[in-house]
Design a protein around this motif. Sequence first.
Motif, short mmCIF file in Angstrom:
data_model
loop_
_atom_site.label_atom_id
_atom_site.label_comp_id
_atom_site.label_asym_id
_atom_site.label_seq_id
_atom_site.Cartn_x
_atom_site.Cartn_y
_atom_site.Cartn_z
N GLY A 242 45.50 49.94 43.19
CA GLY A 242 44.43 50.61 42.46
C GLY A 242 43.78 51.66 43.33
N ASP A 243 42.59 52.16 42.90
CA ASP A 243 41.93 53.23 43.67
C ASP A 243 40.50 52.87 44.04
OD1 ASP A 243 40.48 53.44 41.32
OD2 ASP A 243 41.24 55.43 40.78
N TRP A 244 40.19 51.59 44.12
CA TRP A 244 38.88 51.01 44.42
C TRP A 244 37.98 50.87 43.20
CZ3 TRP A 244 39.76 48.72 48.64
CH2 TRP A 244 40.18 49.34 49.81
N SER A 245 38.28 51.55 42.09
CA SER A 245 37.38 51.52 40.94
C SER A 245 37.66 50.33 40.03
CB SER A 245 37.52 52.81 40.12
OG SER A 245 38.79 52.85 39.47
N SER A 248 40.51 51.13 37.58
CA SER A 248 41.87 50.96 38.09
C SER A 248 42.21 49.48 38.18
CB SER A 248 42.02 51.63 39.46
OG SER A 248 41.35 50.90 40.48
N GLY A 249 41.22 48.64 38.48
CA GLY A 249 41.45 47.21 38.51
C GLY A 249 41.79 46.66 37.13
N TYR A 250 41.17 47.24 36.13
CA TYR A 250 41.45 46.81 34.75
C TYR A 250 42.88 47.14 34.35
CZ TYR A 250 41.41 46.88 29.63
OH TYR A 250 41.72 46.70 28.31
N HIS A 251 43.30 48.38 34.61
CA HIS A 251 44.66 48.79 34.22
C HIS A 251 45.72 48.03 35.02
CE1 HIS A 251 43.36 51.84 31.43
NE2 HIS A 251 42.61 52.42 32.35
N ALA A 252 45.46 47.84 36.32
CA ALA A 252 46.39 47.03 37.11
C ALA A 252 46.37 45.58 36.62
CB ALA A 252 46.01 47.10 38.59
N GLY A 253 45.19 45.12 36.21
CA GLY A 253 45.06 43.76 35.73
C GLY A 253 45.85 43.47 34.47
N LEU A 254 45.99 44.46 33.63
CA LEU A 254 46.79 44.27 32.42
C LEU A 254 48.24 43.99 32.78
CD1 LEU A 254 45.34 47.07 30.11
CD2 LEU A 254 44.93 44.61 29.95
N LEU A 276 39.85 43.51 36.96
CA LEU A 276 40.90 42.51 36.80
C LEU A 276 40.41 41.34 35.94
CD1 LEU A 276 43.63 41.15 37.48
CD2 LEU A 276 42.56 40.32 39.60
N LEU A 277 39.19 40.88 36.18
CA LEU A 277 38.64 39.77 35.39
C LEU A 277 38.58 40.13 33.91
CD1 LEU A 277 35.68 38.57 37.66
CD2 LEU A 277 37.87 37.43 37.29
N ARG A 278 38.20 41.36 33.62
CA ARG A 278 38.16 41.79 32.22
C ARG A 278 39.56 41.79 31.62
NH1 ARG A 278 37.39 47.97 30.17
NH2 ARG A 278 37.92 47.58 27.97
N ALA A 279 40.54 42.33 32.36
CA ALA A 279 41.91 42.39 31.85
C ALA A 279 42.47 40.99 31.60
CB ALA A 279 42.80 43.15 32.84
N LEU A 280 42.21 40.07 32.51
CA LEU A 280 42.70 38.70 32.32
C LEU A 280 42.05 38.05 31.10
CD1 LEU A 280 42.67 37.53 36.06
CD2 LEU A 280 44.71 37.92 34.63
N HIS A 281 40.75 38.28 30.92
CA HIS A 281 40.05 37.71 29.76
C HIS A 281 40.63 38.25 28.46
CE1 HIS A 281 36.79 36.31 27.22
NE2 HIS A 281 36.64 37.55 26.77
N GLU A 282 40.82 39.57 28.41
CA GLU A 282 41.35 40.18 27.19
C GLU A 282 42.78 39.74 26.90
OE1 GLU A 282 40.93 44.38 27.39
OE2 GLU A 282 38.73 44.33 27.28
#
Length: 359
Positions: A242-245, A248-254, A276-282
């Motif tokens: 990711g890029d620290w944001s 980017s954590g969300y998109h990598a998390g998906l 990442l937590l948001r992506a895992l939840h979704e």
Amino acid sequence: MDTADGTSAEPARARARTRKRAARRTQSASMADVARVAGVSSQTVSRVSNGFPGVNEETRRQVLAAMKELGYRPNSAARALKRGEFRTIGVITFGLSTTGNVRTLEAIATSAAHEGYSVTLLPVAVPTQDEVRGAFSRLGELAVDAVIVILEVHLLDASTLSMPPHVQVVVADSDAGDRYNVVDTDQAGGTRTAVRHLLDLGHRTVWHLAGPEGSYAAQRRTDAWRAELLAAGRTAPPLVRGDWSAESGYHAGLRIAALPDCTAVFVANDQMALGLLRALHESGREVPEDVSVIGFDDIPEASSFLPPLTTVHQDFAEVGRLCVEGVLRQMRQDATEHGTTLVPTRLVVRDSTAPPRAR
């Protein structure tokens, strides 16, 4: 004489005359004038204006009252020339949007103020050699005694940088080999502790959501993640970056959420961990039952994530304090120091990590 709206012009003229007299008083007031009004010596006025001890409180109040009455302001530039120092530290930095840089800068400013120094910020808009050279060149035009650099190591090419004479340098959160004194967080130690925590919980391996390429901190954390897995006899999964944001954590998390064998993720900073937590939840993956997540930084909001985030705590206040202490020591000794001081980290265990779900 009346004005166009029928009101007298005399009050306005009186106010203008008062402002002019005040301006002349401010411009012409000298240290001798303050001493005369306060009934003290010019040396006492100098001691008060410089904040030196040895002046009793009543005398100090008299001098300050005289300064206020006359509109006197100490000439800091003249004092600096006389002392041979400006009591100002320059800070060259890039990426004020990142938590680490902002908190390090805040700590530097606080520590400098405690020592009686101010801070001049020289932001680098784009992390390129030309921008960094430009920032260092501007140092020669500014009244600074030392500089603290919060930049990545690959931008500190000593062969292309021209430092003003007698300006001491300390580098924060990077690596400068034997060129400059460095104060850094124990990136490797913190990472190894995080990975070991997940392995001790029973996870077979640990995935890694890394920071951007070219980042010193990201590379140190990636190297330590891989080394700790190797030391434990585990295979390192493919790197996700990711890029620290948080975005980017969300998109990598998906992408991570779509990996059924992933049960644990070490994230290179807390902001990406939030995404990442948001992506895992979704994606219907529960934390920590399905996937354990651990971050790095311990930002103030980490305990308010859902679930509260297990993370590696960085002592930004200590990094800032040691940076200021380092440049002041070099200034006072008139000697450049080399070497690295590592600030320890510690693991803060919260609710985002747990043993893997039995299958």
